[in-house]
Design a protein around this motif. Structure first.
Motif, PDB file in Angstrom:
ATOM      1  N   SER A   1       4.329  13.953  -2.853  1.00 42.20           N
ATOM      2  CA  SER A   1       3.519  12.768  -3.138  1.00 42.20           C
ATOM      3  C   SER A   1       4.218  11.501  -2.700  1.00 42.20           C
ATOM      4  CB  SER A   1       3.237  12.684  -4.645  1.00 42.20           C
ATOM      5  OG  SER A   1       4.412  12.282  -5.316  1.00 42.20           O
ATOM      6  N   GLY A   2       3.515  10.362  -2.941  1.00 38.37           N
ATOM      7  CA  GLY A   2       4.104   9.061  -2.660  1.00 38.37           C
ATOM      8  C   GLY A   2       5.332   8.806  -3.489  1.00 38.37           C
TER       9      GLY A   2
ATOM     10  N   LEU B   1       0.854  -1.172   0.000  1.00 38.91           N
ATOM     11  CA  LEU B   1       0.000   0.000   0.000  1.00 38.91           C
ATOM     12  C   LEU B   1       0.895   1.228   0.000  1.00 38.91           C
ATOM     13  CD1 LEU B   1      -2.782  -0.982   2.563  1.00 38.91           C
ATOM     14  CD2 LEU B   1      -3.064  -0.664   0.109  1.00 38.91           C
ATOM     15  N   LEU B   2       0.737   2.067  -1.014  1.00 41.96           N
ATOM     16  CA  LEU B   2       1.570   3.254  -1.134  1.00 41.96           C
ATOM     17  C   LEU B   2       0.726   4.514  -1.002  1.00 41.96           C
ATOM     18  CD1 LEU B   2       4.068   2.460  -4.027  1.00 41.96           C
ATOM     19  CD2 LEU B   2       4.400   2.240  -1.567  1.00 41.96           C
ATOM     20  N   PRO B   3       1.281   5.551  -0.365  1.00 41.67           N
ATOM     21  CA  PRO B   3       0.531   6.796  -0.189  1.00 41.67           C
ATOM     22  C   PRO B   3       0.435   7.589  -1.474  1.00 41.67           C
ATOM     23  CG  PRO B   3       2.761   7.046   0.649  1.00 41.67           C
ATOM     24  CD  PRO B   3       2.611   5.597   0.245  1.00 41.67           C
ATOM     25  N   VAL B   4      -0.705   8.211  -1.688  1.00 40.55           N
ATOM     26  CA  VAL B   4      -0.912   9.133  -2.807  1.00 40.55           C
ATOM     27  C   VAL B   4      -1.254  10.479  -2.198  1.00 40.55           C
ATOM     28  CG1 VAL B   4      -2.267   9.672  -4.848  1.00 40.55           C
ATOM     29  CG2 VAL B   4      -1.713   7.287  -4.316  1.00 40.55           C
ATOM     30  N   GLY B   5      -0.446  11.445  -2.453  1.00 38.44           N
ATOM     31  CA  GLY B   5      -0.664  12.730  -1.822  1.00 38.44           C
ATOM     32  C   GLY B   5      -0.286  13.854  -2.767  1.00 38.44           C
ATOM     33  N   PRO B   6      -0.426  15.062  -2.298  1.00 38.25           N
ATOM     34  CA  PRO B   6      -0.821  15.438  -0.937  1.00 38.25           C
ATOM     35  C   PRO B   6      -2.319  15.303  -0.690  1.00 38.25           C
ATOM     36  CG  PRO B   6      -0.353  17.391  -2.239  1.00 38.25           C
ATOM     37  CD  PRO B   6      -0.026  16.206  -3.111  1.00 38.25           C
ATOM     38  N   SER B   7      -2.992  16.375  -0.341  1.00 42.31           N
ATOM     39  CA  SER B   7      -4.373  16.310   0.137  1.00 42.31           C
ATOM     40  C   SER B   7      -5.359  15.947  -0.970  1.00 42.31           C
ATOM     41  CB  SER B   7      -4.775  17.669   0.712  1.00 42.31           C
ATOM     42  OG  SER B   7      -4.857  18.629  -0.329  1.00 42.31           O
ATOM     43  N   PRO B   8      -6.566  15.479  -0.599  1.00 41.19           N
ATOM     44  CA  PRO B   8      -7.597  15.186  -1.601  1.00 41.19           C
ATOM     45  C   PRO B   8      -7.887  16.356  -2.526  1.00 41.19           C
ATOM     46  CG  PRO B   8      -8.236  14.266   0.510  1.00 41.19           C
ATOM     47  CD  PRO B   8      -7.001  15.085   0.763  1.00 41.19           C
ATOM     48  N   ALA B   9      -7.910  17.567  -1.991  1.00 42.44           N
ATOM     49  CA  ALA B   9      -8.223  18.728  -2.834  1.00 42.44           C
ATOM     50  C   ALA B   9      -7.187  18.888  -3.941  1.00 42.44           C
ATOM     51  CB  ALA B   9      -8.283  19.999  -1.981  1.00 42.44           C
ATOM     52  N   THR B  10      -5.916  18.680  -3.618  1.00 42.95           N
ATOM     53  CA  THR B  10      -4.865  18.824  -4.613  1.00 42.95           C
ATOM     54  C   THR B  10      -4.930  17.716  -5.654  1.00 42.95           C
ATOM     55  OG1 THR B  10      -3.444  19.873  -2.972  1.00 42.95           O
ATOM     56  CG2 THR B  10      -2.382  19.037  -4.959  1.00 42.95           C
TER      57      THR B  10
END
Length: 496
Positions: free
Chosen positions: A362-363, A170-179
Motif C-alpha cells: 500500500s501507500g 496526493l498519496l497512493p492507496v493500494g493495491p488494486s481496487p478489488a483488494t
C-alpha cells in the motif's frame, strides 16, 4: 455459452474479481436495480439503475480511449459528488488506470502543492470533466462498445492528505481496487451493511472513507443515496424518500444530525447500522447516538488515507472502554513504540504503528516503519496507547496537523499563505477547541504595524484566494513577536 453470446461478455467473465466487473454483473443480472440516486441543486433527485450506470461508465471509458492518450497509467478526477465522479472512477478502472482524486474546490495554488511530488506522467493524465463525460454519452452507439482490460490498476487511487511532510500531497492507496474495496466491504458488513443496503453517502468523495465506502457499496450491489449537502431539508428529503439502512458519517455530521429530532426519528426507523470515522467524536454526541440507536448499531473505525490498517468497535465496546477507537479489525495489527522503536506495554504512550495483510503493497510503504516479529508495521504519525484488552486510544499527532470537521489541515500550508499577506511579518497557526467541529484554526501573527493591523475580514479574504474555505483561520490574534529558535521552531508553546 450460445453462439449469440457477445465476445465482450466472454472477456468479462475473466474479470469477476474486479470492481468494474462487479457492477457489470449486477447490471446484467438485474439491470433495473437502483444503483445511485443524486440530489440536484434544485432539490430534485436523479436516479441511475445498475444497467444505466454500467452503460454510462463503459461509454466514458471508450471515449477516453478514443480521445485521450492511448498509453498512460492515470486519470485526473476533480469533480463534485455525483454520478459523474462515480462514473469517472469506474471508467478509469476499466481502462486499467489509476484515478488521481482532487477536491473540486481546490485552488490552483493548492493543486500545484498536491502535485509537487508527482512525476510528469501523472501531471499529464487524462482529465475527466463534466463536458467530456457528457460528450461520451453523445457518441455513436457503436463507439461505446468497450472491453475492459484484463487487469485492474495496481493502485486504487491517489488521494489528498497532509502526509508526513506537513504539506498536502496526493498519496497512493493500494493495491488494486478489488483488494481495497473488498476490505472496505468486510468492515462495512461488520457494521450493519449488506448488498441490499440503502446506503446514505454524505461526505465529500475526495476523502478516503466516503469515497471507499461509496464505491465499495455500489460495486457490492447497494443503492447509494447522495444528498446535495449537509442540511436538515436535504437530509430529511433523503431519509424520508429512501429510508437508508446504513451510512458512514464524521463526528461533525453526527453533531449536525443530533440537533434535529424529526430527522432522528426518521433515521431510527430505518437505520440498521452506521460507522463514524475521521476525527474524535464528542462524548455527549456519541452517547446520544448509542442511546437512540443502540450499541450494536453504532460503530467507530480508525484508519488513514494510506489505508495501512484499521481498528473497529461498536457502541457497547465503547461504553465499556470510553474513548477508544477500537481494536484491530480482522487480520490487522497494532503496536505502540517509543522514539527508539522499542515496543511499549499497555498504558505506555508512544507512536501508533499498524499493519494489515497488504501493508507492504500500500501507500504505507512511504511512511515511517518498524519491523516486529518479521512483519513491517507503519505509522501515520499518531500518538496513542492500548489497554490490557487491546483497545487503542489516540492522544494526538506527532506533526502539526489539525482535524477540522473531519478534514486534516496542515498548519504549515496555512501559515505559508498568511506570510504572503503584505502586512504580515510572521505567522503561526494553532487549533482551538470547538463544540461542533472539534477544532478550528486560530492564527497568531506579527503585523508590520501593530497599532493598525489588518482586519480579520482582510486576512480571511487573502486566504480565500489560495485556500479552500475550511482551511481559513476562524479567528486571528496580533502579537509583537513570535519567539522562535534558530531552527525556526517556536521556543514556547502557542495556545489557541
Amino acid at each position: 455459452m450460445t453462439e449469440q453470446t457477445p465476445s465482450w461478455w466472454i472477456a468479462l467473465l475473466h474479470l469477476q474479481t474486479t470492481e468494474s466487473c462487479r457492477v457489470m454483473l449486477v447490471a446484467r443480472k438485474s439491470p433495473e436495480r437502483p444503483a445511485l440516486s443524486v440530489e440536484g441543486s434544485d432539490g430534485t433527485w436523479t436516479h441511475y439503475t445498475f444497467g444505466e450506470l454500467h452503460e454510462r461508465a463503459t461509454a466514458a471509458a471508450a471515449y477516453a480511449l478514443a480521445t485521450g492518450p492511448k498509453e498512460g497509467d492515470h486519470t485526473l478526477v476533480a469533480l463534485p459528488n455525483g454520478e459523474g465522479l462515480v462514473r469517472a472512477v469506474l471508467a478509469s478502472w476499466m481502462l486499467g488506470r489509476t484515478p488521481l482524486i482532487v477536491p473540486p474546490e481546490a485552488t490552483e495554488s493548492e493543486r500545484r502543492t498536491l502535485f509537487l511530488h508527482l512525476g510528469r506522467e501523472k501531471r499529464e493524465a487524462f482529465v475527466w470533466s463534466e463536458s467530456r463525460l457528457a460528450a461520451a454519452l453523445e457518441q455513436d452507439i457503436s463507439q461505446r462498445l468497450f472491453v475492459p482490460r484484463t487487469q485492474e490498476p495496481p493502485v486504487t487511487w491517489y488521494l489528498p492528505t497532509g502526509g508526513s511532510t506537513g504539506l498536502p500531497s496526493l498519496l497512493p492507496v493500494g493495491p488494486s481496487p478489488a483488494t481495497v474495496l473488498t476490505g472496505a466491504r468486510r468492515l462495512m458488513r461488520r457494521t450493519g451493511w449488506s448488498p441490499d443496503a440503502v446506503q446514505l453517502s454524505l461526505g465529500p468523495l475526495s476523502r478516503t472513507a466516503p469515497l471507499a465506502m461509496c464505491m465499495a457499496g455500489i460495486a457490492g450491489g447497494a443503492h447509494v443515496v447522495m444528498p446535495r449537502r449537509l442540511d436538515p431539508a436535504s437530509l430529511e428529503s433523503a431519509v424520508r424518500g429512501f429510508a437508508p439502512t446504513w451510512c458512514q458519517l464524521t463526528p461533525h455530521q453526527m453533531s449536525a444530525i443530533d440537533a434535529h429530532q424529526s430527522l432522528w426519528d426518521a433515521l431510527c426507523r430505518s437505520l440498521k447500522g452506521m460507522v463514524h470515522t475521521s476525527a474524535p467524536c464528542p462524548d455527549e454526541v456519541k452517547r446520544r447516538w448509542i442511546s437512540r440507536l443502540g450499541g450494536g448499531r453504532v460503530h467507530e473505525t480508525y484508519s488513514s488515507t494510506q489505508a495501512v490498517a484499521a481498528t473497529l468497535c461498536d457502541g457497547d465496546e465503547w461504553l465499556a472502554h470510553p474513548g477508544t477507537v477500537g481494536r484491530p479489525f480482522f487480520s490487522n495489527e497494532v503496536l505502540i513504540a517509543d522514539q527508539g522503536g522499542r515496543l511499549l506495554p499497555p498504558g505506555g504512550i508512544g507512536e501508533v504503528y499498524m499493519r494489515s495483510e497488504w501493508t507492504g503493497l500500500s501507500g504505507g510503504r512511504d511512511l515511517r516503519g518498524i519491523l516486529s516479529g518479521g512483519e513491517h508495521f507503519r505509522s501515520v504519525g499518531d500518538l496513542g496507547h492500548t489497554d490490557s484488552d487491546g483497545y487503542l486510544y489516540l492522544m494526538g499527532r506527532l506533526d502539526n496537523m489539525t482535524v477540522v470537521g473531519g478534514d486534516n489541515i496542515s498548519a504549515r500550508e496555512v501559515e505559508n499563505v498568511l506570510l504572503t499577506h503584505p502586512d504580515v511579518l510572521d505567522a503561526a497557526v494553532v487549533k482551538r477547541s470547538d463544540p461542533l467541529l472539534g477544532s478550528v484554526l486560530h492564527a497568531v501573527m506579527v503585523p508590520s504595524d501593530l497599532i493598525r493591523p489588518p482586519g480579520i475580514d482582510g486576512v480571511r479574504g487573502h486566504c480565500l484566494r489560495s485556500l479552500s474555505p475550511y482551511k481559513v483561520p476562524r479567528t486571528v490574534e496580533w502579537v509583537e513577536v513570535l519567539p522562535r529558535s534558530h531552527a525556526g521552531k517556536y521556543e514556547t508553546a502557542l495556545h489557541g
